[in-house]
Design an enzyme around this catalytic site. Structure first.
Site, PDB file in Angstrom:
ATOM      1  N   GLU A  81      10.145  -2.111   6.055  1.00  0.00           N
ATOM      2  CA  GLU A  81       9.969  -2.972   4.992  1.00  0.00           C
ATOM      3  C   GLU A  81       8.459  -2.366   4.899  1.00  0.00           C
ATOM      4  O   GLU A  81       7.592  -3.321   5.369  1.00  0.00           O
ATOM      5  CB  GLU A  81      10.131  -4.279   4.979  1.00  0.00           C
ATOM      6  N   GLU A  93      -0.210   2.122  -4.987  1.00  0.00           N
ATOM      7  CA  GLU A  93      -0.382   0.778  -3.870  1.00  0.00           C
ATOM      8  C   GLU A  93      -1.501  -0.207  -3.378  1.00  0.00           C
ATOM      9  O   GLU A  93      -2.562   0.821  -2.874  1.00  0.00           O
ATOM     10  CB  GLU A  93       0.448  -0.037  -2.320  1.00  0.00           C
ATOM     11  N   CYS A 117       3.935  -7.619  -1.201  1.00  0.00           N
ATOM     12  CA  CYS A 117       4.217  -6.318  -1.417  1.00  0.00           C
ATOM     13  C   CYS A 117       5.737  -6.525  -2.323  1.00  0.00           C
ATOM     14  O   CYS A 117       5.774  -5.359  -3.006  1.00  0.00           O
ATOM     15  CB  CYS A 117       5.083  -5.722  -0.152  1.00  0.00           C
ATOM     16  N   LYS A 168       4.871  -9.044  17.452  1.00  0.00           N
ATOM     17  CA  LYS A 168       3.095  -8.674  17.199  1.00  0.00           C
ATOM     18  C   LYS A 168       2.493  -9.297  15.869  1.00  0.00           C
ATOM     19  O   LYS A 168       2.667  -8.399  14.805  1.00  0.00           O
ATOM     20  CB  LYS A 168       2.940  -7.141  18.111  1.00  0.00           C
TER      21      LYS A 168
END
Ligand code: NAD
Ligand code: 6OD
Length: 496
Positions: A263, A399, A297, A187
């Site tokens: 991750e 973040e 990231c 997906k």
């Protein structure tokens, strides 16, 4: 030169699931909007739970076929055929990545689509040469035994990927999962469904056995993503995305004790020592902070600069940041595109306001640029540098995932190591110094899965990739991917 031709490449306008070797249209659709000017790019089918289950069943049934049992040479040839198929439609893949994300065309060519191809070729080559462990063992009785390890596919792997590097991250998981003989249900992010759909077309066109690769489109919570993780028919989940989502997925798979590889997010630091090659460090930090509008990231959102060069660094960093060209990827010279969506831009802008409330001095950026053209309906924001925040500020700890970073001075090596590690995240760091002993010493102390010294985002696909703390667990890359995507069985044979 402008690149209008990429805007004119025809891309699918109705994106369907790919289940059991066939494209499938389900009733409901959602809109996929351009982050460049907000126009509707396509309608995307939203998978129902029954679509997800059909995809899982198709994958389970393909597991009974030849895929997992064929020789590695044959399977490697399939992976090369898929890579050839992407290569043959290179410009369409570039156009898809640019349309969905607004990233610069050169980046889509050199990074995203090139890596999509390399991911298949690398794992094709790896499986042909990888050996297994083997030990000669003498038992307590003096008899001799041979222990050797066989690899079997895990089974059906659920793959869930994010929007920031769509094809790169999608294929980073699809390629090794297929290489190890698994069947997959994948997906992509609802924000970037196009390149995954082109990949499904490639799978169909090369004639991959039906059910080996299945694609479902849709959202995450209480939708395709969650249903995939909760399906009893999957054997493992590999996920790249936010740490919070990783946590939700971990709960979803707990009952079935499914294997996971995560991750996740990061709040990465760049450390610039006074002895660094100054220009290389400034260029490196501009790249590590603002590549892909800060939506990698691995981007640095915290920059620590040794005090003797702090003021000079800020001046040069500001000048090079302001020289970035923000705008449409179809304009020549554009270095920086939009954020993925207006919604994500609102989040980043809210952090810009918070940074000021927390005491930041804004060196540059923090606002929405004005173009006087259709890009005003896009999701752009100016690259942003702050100074003056305390280490405890939310903007220094959370973040943000945009083109924003905070620069702080430091005085001593052990102090900067402590401040870098004082984070709930542990994905990546970069160190800039001309003293390689120091680079090595600091790298060893930093609590992240990846440390670059005088470099950033240089990737060798054989190396372990992943994070510590909230940034995830498990490593992928090279033999680490091979280990995750296979079930190892130790066979112990009495030989003498
Ligand atoms: P996200 O977690 O919101 O979404 C990622 C994927 O998960 C999407 O496909 C989404 O539909 C799906 N999803 C969302 N909720 C789900 C649920 N409850 N169950 C199952 N699936 C669900 O992340 P994003 O916004 O797409 O991507 C940005 C984030 O990804 C950032 O935090 C970034 O740091 C992280 N990221 C990490 C890495 C890495 O290698 N560590 C790489 C890229 C991005
Ligand atoms: O390069 C890779 O293999 C990788 N996983 C990169 C992740 C980048 C995050 O946005």
């Amino acid at each position: 030169m402008n690149y209008p031709s990429y805007a004119e490449i025809a891309l699918p306008t109705r994106l369907q699931h790919f289940i059991g070797g066939t494209f499938v249209d389900s009733g409901d659709t959602f809109a996929n909007h351009s982050p460049i000017d907000g126009h509707e790019l396509s309608r995307v089918c939203e998978a129902r739970q029954s679509d997800v289950e059909r995809a899982v069943e198709a994958a389970r049934s393909a597991l009974q076929g030849p895929w997992g049992k064929m020789s590695v040479v044959e399977r490697a040839a399939w992976l090369h055929r898929i890579a050839d198929g992407i290569e043959a439609r290179f410009d369409e893949f570039v156009a898809a990545e640019v349309a969905d994300t607004g990233r610069p065309i050169q980046q889509a060519k050199a990074l995203d689509v090139a890596r999509g191809i390399a991911n298949f070729r690398t794992f094709a080559d790896l499986i042909k040469t990888a050996g297994g462990e083997c030990f000669e063992t003498v038992g307590a009785d003096g008899d001799e035994y041979l222990n050797y390890v066989t690899r079997k596919p895990l089974g059906v792997v659920g793959i869930i990927s994010p929007w920031n590097l769509p094809l790169l991250l999608f294929t980073w998981k699809v390629a090794p999962a297929l290489a190890m003989g698994n069947c997959v249900v994948a997906k992509p992010s609802e924000e970037t469904p196009t390149s995954a759909t082109l990949l499904a077309e490639v799978m169909r066109d090369v004639g991959l056995p039906a059910g080996v690769f299945n694609l479902v489109h849709g959202h995450g919570p209480n939708a395709a993503g969650e249903w995939l993780t909760r399906s009893p028919g999957i054997d493992a989940v590999t996920f790249t995305g936010e740490s919070r989502t990783g946590s939700a997925i971990m709960k979803a798979v707990a009952d079935g004790v499914k294997n996971v590889s995560f991750e996740l997010g990061g709040k990465n630091a760049a450390v610039v020592f006074a002895d660094a090659d100054f220009d290389a460090a400034v260029d490196g930090v501009v790249r590590s902070s603002f590549t892909n509008a800060g939506q990698v990231c691995l981007c640095s959102e915290r920059v620590y600069v040794e005090r003797p060069i702090f003021d000079r660094f800020i001046a040069a960093f500001k000048q090079k940041t302001e020289a970035l060209r923000i705008g449409s990827p179809y304009e020549a010279g554009t270095t920086t595109g939009p954020l993925i969506s207006r919604g994500h831009r609102d989040k980043v802008l809210s952090y810009c306001r918070l940074a000021v409330e927390e005491g930041a001095a804004v060196v540059t950026g923090g606002t929405v640029p004005s173009f006087g053209n259709a890009c005003d309906d896009g999701a752009f924001i100016l690259p942003t540098i702050w100074t003056g925040l305390p280490d405890t500020a939310r903007t220094v700890n959370e973040e943000i995932f945009g083109p924003v970073c905070h620069v702080a001075p430091f005085d001593a090596e052990d102090e900067v190591v402590r401040r870098v590690n004082d984070s709930p995240y542990g994905l990546a760091a970069s160190i800039w110094t001309s003293n390689l002993s120091r680079g090595h010493r600091v790298a060893r102390q930093i609590e992240t899965g990846i440390v670059w010294v005088n470099a950033w985002f240089v990737r060798d696909l054989r190396t372990p990739f992943g994070g510590a703390k909230l940034s995830g667990f498990g490593r992928e890359g090279g033999r680490h991917s091979m280990d995750f995507y296979s079930e190892l069985t130790n066979v112990c044979v009495k030989v003498i």
